[in-house]
Motif scaffolding. Structure first.
Motif, PDB file in Angstrom:
ATOM      1  N   SER A  52      -3.752   8.500  -3.520  1.00 41.44           N
ATOM      2  CA  SER A  52      -3.272   9.717  -3.927  1.00 41.44           C
ATOM      3  C   SER A  52      -4.327  10.726  -3.776  1.00 41.44           C
ATOM      4  CB  SER A  52      -2.224   9.728  -4.959  1.00 41.44           C
ATOM      5  OG  SER A  52      -2.879   9.300  -5.933  1.00 41.44           O
ATOM      6  N   GLY A  53      -3.903  11.872  -3.170  1.00 40.45           N
ATOM      7  CA  GLY A  53      -4.845  12.992  -3.120  1.00 40.45           C
ATOM      8  C   GLY A  53      -4.893  13.634  -1.633  1.00 40.45           C
ATOM      9  N   ASP A  54      -6.241  14.210  -1.437  1.00 39.98           N
ATOM     10  CA  ASP A  54      -6.430  14.810  -0.133  1.00 39.98           C
ATOM     11  C   ASP A  54      -7.075  13.891   0.893  1.00 39.98           C
ATOM     12  OD1 ASP A  54      -7.109  16.541   1.999  1.00 39.98           O
ATOM     13  OD2 ASP A  54      -8.556  17.850   0.430  1.00 39.98           O
ATOM     14  N   PHE A  55      -6.519  13.342   1.560  1.00 39.07           N
ATOM     15  CA  PHE A  55      -7.208  12.379   2.829  1.00 39.07           C
ATOM     16  C   PHE A  55      -6.482  12.368   3.864  1.00 39.07           C
ATOM     17  CE2 PHE A  55      -4.291   9.911   0.249  1.00 39.07           C
ATOM     18  CZ  PHE A  55      -3.711   9.073   1.060  1.00 39.07           C
ATOM     19  N   ASP A  56      -7.089  11.776   4.972  1.00 41.43           N
ATOM     20  CA  ASP A  56      -6.339  11.554   6.253  1.00 41.43           C
ATOM     21  C   ASP A  56      -5.698  10.124   6.290  1.00 41.43           C
ATOM     22  OD1 ASP A  56      -6.651  10.182   9.288  1.00 41.43           O
ATOM     23  OD2 ASP A  56      -6.163  12.281   9.330  1.00 41.43           O
ATOM     24  N   SER A  57      -4.324  10.110   6.273  1.00 49.21           N
ATOM     25  CA  SER A  57      -3.678   8.769   6.070  1.00 49.21           C
ATOM     26  C   SER A  57      -3.843   7.718   7.266  1.00 49.21           C
ATOM     27  CB  SER A  57      -2.018   9.145   5.760  1.00 49.21           C
ATOM     28  OG  SER A  57      -1.615   9.833   7.052  1.00 49.21           O
ATOM     29  N   THR A  58      -4.054   8.200   8.485  1.00 52.68           N
ATOM     30  CA  THR A  58      -4.528   7.299   9.641  1.00 52.68           C
ATOM     31  C   THR A  58      -5.633   6.699   9.418  1.00 52.68           C
ATOM     32  OG1 THR A  58      -3.155   8.806  11.144  1.00 52.68           O
ATOM     33  CG2 THR A  58      -4.787   7.319  12.262  1.00 52.68           C
TER      34      THR A  58
ATOM     35  N   VAL B 104       0.925  -1.127  -0.059  1.00 56.01           N
ATOM     36  CA  VAL B 104      -0.053   0.089   0.221  1.00 56.01           C
ATOM     37  C   VAL B 104       0.908   1.254  -0.082  1.00 56.01           C
ATOM     38  CG1 VAL B 104      -2.021   1.402   1.080  1.00 56.01           C
ATOM     39  CG2 VAL B 104      -1.615  -1.219   1.345  1.00 56.01           C
ATOM     40  N   VAL B 105       0.519   2.263  -0.850  1.00 53.41           N
ATOM     41  CA  VAL B 105       1.216   3.352  -1.130  1.00 53.41           C
ATOM     42  C   VAL B 105       0.387   4.597  -0.831  1.00 53.41           C
ATOM     43  CG1 VAL B 105       2.856   4.924  -2.156  1.00 53.41           C
ATOM     44  CG2 VAL B 105       2.882   2.345  -2.502  1.00 53.41           C
TER      45      VAL B 105
ATOM     46  N   GLY C 118      -0.662   8.461  -9.177  1.00 47.00           N
ATOM     47  CA  GLY C 118      -0.742   7.109  -8.490  1.00 47.00           C
ATOM     48  C   GLY C 118      -0.314   5.971  -9.406  1.00 47.00           C
ATOM     49  N   VAL C 119      -0.754   5.908 -10.503  1.00 44.71           N
ATOM     50  CA  VAL C 119      -0.267   4.665 -11.463  1.00 44.71           C
ATOM     51  C   VAL C 119       1.090   4.729 -11.536  1.00 44.71           C
ATOM     52  CG1 VAL C 119      -0.370   3.833 -13.903  1.00 44.71           C
ATOM     53  CG2 VAL C 119      -2.456   5.126 -12.991  1.00 44.71           C
TER      54      VAL C 119
ATOM     55  N   TYR D 181      -6.150  -0.384 -12.659  1.00 43.16           N
ATOM     56  CA  TYR D 181      -7.577  -0.218 -12.353  1.00 43.16           C
ATOM     57  C   TYR D 181      -7.503   1.115 -11.591  1.00 43.16           C
ATOM     58  CZ  TYR D 181      -7.926  -5.329 -13.298  1.00 43.16           C
ATOM     59  OH  TYR D 181      -7.814  -6.453 -13.919  1.00 43.16           O
ATOM     60  N   MET D 182      -7.971   2.256 -12.153  1.00 45.65           N
ATOM     61  CA  MET D 182      -7.757   3.488 -11.443  1.00 45.65           C
ATOM     62  C   MET D 182      -9.184   4.256 -11.599  1.00 45.65           C
ATOM     63  SD  MET D 182      -5.943   3.035 -14.427  1.00 45.65           S
ATOM     64  CE  MET D 182      -5.793   3.700 -16.111  1.00 45.65           C
TER      65      MET D 182
END
Length: 954
Positions: free
Chosen positions: A242-248, A61-62, A412-413, A135-136
């Motif tokens: 990838s983008g705007d999110f909370d990683s935890t 997971v990245v 992401g790709v 798949y994206m």
């Protein structure tokens, strides 16, 4: 096929060159060895931060955080492509990509596609190459948990939904894709011939990802299940968010939804398998669709990430980029054999090839083209290249690099690719510096190693009956054409709802997660100005990447042409970048490329359009060149003849393109004979022959006018600086008296009719079904577009796709849309279907359209509202998207907050409103049905549609 792999396409040299010498860098006997060491001096200003972790089941997971827009891209990539297939079982990786979109145990029919539509996503998409299946999708960030849930369902809870009817129907879809991309296209078999002759029969790259139709036909459900079990274990997959999110929070969701999926069999890396040709192989084919000859040459090169690959990136641009490059110059300028060439650097995990494709002018002997390529390569050796040339190429790569990194899905790709192939997503940062370190010595070494006097595979694809145009020593290519019984109208069984046993899980996966917090979409801070010469300016500042995107539209084109000089506007557009009063075409091209910029001018049906992209630091210089291009054309007679020759070649090529034929016939049928929009933008061979350089000068003087123009600028430049950069242009570009005249209305259509254009033995029928409708500035246009979403505008959410593709397998692609501008509009349905179901496809489309206004449901309305209300989060992600928003504001005179206004419109619409819009703006009894296909077997059958006798167009 992974043409110009993404990881390479989006990485480039970031460097600073000062005091560049113009002396040539001559070829030498190079003994320098390549290195993968990152140079100590490297200090790239760009860096992609990421976090990587691995679940107990082996799933990598990245995460990459990018807060610039409230969107998130989810990429699931499996390390399996056509190279993992076996002889006799080819095409499985690509077939599997299709199947994985259809359904899973908890997502239900439509799978990711329907979910993506409901949450306002960009539409789930996929790709299969030799090594990786991707798949994206990009969605508003409030849908992230839904996407993680869905991707886990596809990876671990999918295979039970593949039944014999499901498999059989998707086989037909894939076959239709191959017909559309290969069988029914000019030069469609080129890559297959190249691949078969370049790679030995036992090499994993001996076949293309589309595979063999015979192999697909024989594939069983057990074959598919075995493929899934072997290659789709989580330990052979990478998930990138990838983008705007909370990683935890995202990490907790990933663990919840993916942890239950068991590890798959271990997957060992495949050994590199570069190829060496001992002698050249030359093949020819008489192509039923080709109207002009085409030569393709392919040399073995290197796998991805090979140390030589970075120098090869620079080398191919030095050879062919721009008309001053030696190979292009020899073909285009000196010998006038072609309007240009395409050089494809195809690097895959195990091997690579360099492919040069040259479409020649009508009647040109391909022996001449082959000789011109040899001369161009020799010129490269003797003329060499300068530091200025190196600068031009590298700064162009820099611009391309930033442009490709402007979307989170591209990043992401790329991160997934690096992780799967190198186990190092951070290579996205290292590769930049390796490219920057390319030296002249590296370039000469790579040229000598892979190109100079090296054997190659070539194909001569020539029009039917024109074997004499092929390279003399070429042997006949072995091409296995698909055999379709055009009179066989056997149908597939409709797939019935599945009754499946669910895979055990530690929690109830049938419960779809709720949306997160709704993202706030701010009103864009659009700046506007109307300059004293009438030019309107719209700008939107953004410094996410150090780039500026520019679009200038000038109304007119076909609408302002002299009736007997059709094609004038297109030739004017063509000539604008062929030099200015103070610069030859070569000098202009050099100046543009030295800035790392691109400037193109094209003619559309109702506008001439200039597009430019530049590094922000070079914006002023680029805009100065745009001013010269617009106001001081060179009108060089030699370039004029080349432009006419190029357009004539385009006309000849398009005369065998089924989709171009259908569109051209639609215009002729829809508009009165002397209506400007009845014409082709390119003109005709007859009209082109009549146009003089004076005709172009007259059109330019009268109609390239600022009061008909709008300028859209998005990127890292302030509005005040934009206005300042236009001061000289205002002085040099005074307003004229030109106006766009009121146009006659299209032909009145009293009843539907069927028209047929014959292409004997065509394996597919191209369908174009249309009638005039409402224009883009009509008050109901947006509502009508929303109404069409469920009919054919919503991808897998639409009835046309579900019924014609998913349920029947008749087509690979079908859509409907209102194709509108302030000057014209057409409601259109387009598709390509297997020839022997032409009637059945049209009957189904006809039925869907006729019933649509009465069968629209509340569920349809909910899906449509969700899409439109939520998709605005993606409207501003890239500079190209920002320019599109500006263009909507400028063209339709919209307010800056038009998206919020449209949201309010959508909220007010009810089911009865949608039914009313369908009945008001879609008229089944006035549709023109145009079919391009095999008339002998299909035309007479179409009388069964009940629309009268079929009218033959040729």
């Amino acid at each position: 096929m992974n043409v110009k792999p993404l990881a390479l396409a989006i990485t480039a040299s970031l460097f600073t060159l000062s005091g560049c010498s113009t002396s040539n860098l001559q070829k030498q006997d190079i003994t320098v060895q390549p290195t993968t060491e990152v140079p100590e001096h490297a200090n790239s200003s760009f860096h992609v931060d990421f976090e990587k972790f691995t679940l107990d089941n082996g799933l990598d997971v990245v995460f990459h955080i990018d807060k610039s827009d409230p969107v998130v891209a989810v990429t699931l990539a499996a390390h399996v492509g056509s190279a993992r297939e076996k002889v006799g079982k080819t095409g499985f990786a690509h077939l599997f990509e299709h199947l994985l979109f259809l359904e899973s145990e908890n997502l239900g029919k439509g799978g990711l596609d329907k979910l993506s539509a409901r949450v306002g996503g960009s539409g789930a998409n996929g790709s299969t190459n030799r090594d990786i299946t991707n798949y994206m999708q990009t969605v508003p960030n409030d849908a992230l948990e839904k996407m993680i849930w869905a991707e886990a369902d596809k990876l671990g809870y999918f295979i039970n939904t593949v039944t014999p009817p499901v498999l059989q129907q998707e086989k037909e879809v894939v076959k239709n894709e191959k017909r559309q991309r290969v069988t029914n296209q000019p030069y469609g078999h080129v890559f297959d011939v190249i691949t078969k002759n370049l790679y030995p029969a036992d090499h994993p790259y001996n076949w293309l990802p589309l595979g063999s139709l015979e192999d697909l036909a024989s594939a069983s459900v057990e074959d598919v299940k075995d493929f899934y079990k072997r290659w789709y274990g989580p330990n052979n997959v990478t998930l990138v968010i990838s983008g705007d999110f909370d990683s935890t929070q995202a990490k907790a969701w990933v663990e919840k939804y993916f942890n239950d999926i068991p590890r798959g069999p271990e997957v060992s890396p495949q050994p590199k398998q570069p190829i060496v040709l001992t002698s050249s192989k030359k093949r020819y084919h008489e192509d039923s669709f080709a109207q002009v000859p085409q030569l393709t040459q392919a040399w073995p090169s290197m796998p991805r990430f090979h140390p030589d690959s970075y120098a090869m990136d620079v080398l191919i641009k030095l050879l062919t980029d721009g008309n001053q490059a030696p190979v292009t110059n020899e073909l285009v300028e000196k010998q006038k054999l072609s309007s240009g060439l395409m050089l494809l650097d195809i690097r895959s995990e195990l091997a690579g090839e360099l492919i040069m494709m040259i479409t020649a002018y009508d009647g040109v002997d391909l022996d001449q083209v082959e000789q011109a390529v040899e001369i161009g390569l020799k010129r490269f050796e003797t003329e060499a290249f300068s530091q200025d040339d190196l600068h031009r190429v590298k700064v162009g790569i820099e611009t391309e690099y930033y442009r490709n990194l402007s979307s989170v899905v591209n990043k992401g790709v790329a991160l997934a690719d690096y992780n799967l192939l190198l186990n190092d997503p951070g290579y996205i940062n290292k590769e930049i510096d390796l490219m920057r370190a390319v030296s002249a010595d590296d370039i000469w070494r790579v040229y000598n190693t892979y190109l100079k006097n090296k054997p190659f595979v070539s194909t001569s694809f020539v029009p039917k009956g024109s074997k004499q145009l092929a390279v003399d020593t070429a042997q006949k290519a072995v091409i296995k054409e698909e055999q379709i019984n055009l009179e066989d109208i056997s149908k597939l069984d409709t797939v019935k709802p599945l009754q499946i046993s669910k895979t055990p899980s530690s929690f109830d996966r049938s419960i779809e997660p709720e949306f997160g917090k709704t993202p706030i979409i701010p009103t864009p801070d659009v700046k506007t100005a109307q300059l004293k010469n009438g030019l309107e300016v719209f700008s939107l500042y953004s410094d996410e990447v150090p780039l500026v995107e520019i679009k200038l539209t000038i109304d007119g084109a076909l609408l302002l042409e002299s009736p007997d000089k059709n094609g004038t506007a297109n030739l004017v557009a063509n000539m604008l970048t062929r030099g200015t009063a103070t610069k030859s075409a070569e000098e202009l091209n050099n100046e543009i490329r030295q800035l790392g910029s691109t400037i193109t001018v094209t003619a559309e049906r109702e506008q001439i359009v200039l597009k430019a992209s530049t590094l922000a630091r070079n914006y002023d210089a680029t805009m100065a060149l745009i001013g010269e291009i617009l106001t001081q054309p060179r009108w060089d007679l030699t370039e004029f003849e080349l432009a006419k020759q190029t357009v004539t070649g385009q006309l000849q090529q398009s005369s065998a393109d089924p989709e171009a034929i259908a569109q051209k016939e639609l215009y002729k049928l829809t508009y009165p004979k002397h209506h400007p929009l009845a014409n082709n933008t390119l003109g005709t061979e007859e009209s082109i022959s009549k146009i003089t350089i004076d005709d172009l000068k007259t059109y330019h003087q009268k109609n390239i006018a600022p009061q008909l123009a709008k300028l859209y600028v998005a990127g890292a430049v302030r509005h005040a600086d934009i206005q300042k950069s236009l001061e000289q242009l205002i002085e040099n570009w005074p307003a004229s008296k030109a106006t766009v005249p009121l146009l006659p209305e299209p032909n009145a259509l009293n009843s539907a009719a069927v028209y047929f254009y014959d292409i004997p033995q065509a394996k597919q029928s191209t369908l174009l079904i249309a009638h005039p409708s409402l224009k883009a500035d009509h008050t109901d246009y947006f509502n009508a577009t929303a109404m069409n979403y469920i009919l054919g505008g919503g991808g897998f959410s639409s009835r046309l796709v579900q019924d014609v593709r998913a349920d029947k397998g008749y087509t690979y692609h079908i859509r409907s849309k209102f194709d509108a501008t302030p000057y014209s509009s057409m409601f259109e349905i387009k598709s390509n279907v297997r020839s022997n179901v032409t009637l059945e496809s049209l009957e189904l489309v006809k039925q869907i359209v006729e019933e649509y206004g009465n069968t629209y449901t509340s569920a349809d309305l909910t899906t449509t509202k969700n899409y439109y209300l939520k998709s605005n989060a993606r409207r501003f992600e890239t500079l190209t998207a920002k320019v599109k928003v500006l263009e909507q504001i400028g063209t339709l005179n919209l307010a800056n907050n038009f998206m919020q206004q449209r949201n309010e419109q959508i909220e007010r619409l009810g089911v009865e409103d949608m039914k009313g819009l369908a009945k008001q703006y879609i008229h089944p009894n006035k549709l023109i049905y145009i079919v391009v296909g095999d008339a002998k077997t299909q035309a007479n059958r179409l009388t069964a549609l009940g629309l009268g006798e079929v009218i033959r167009l040729n």
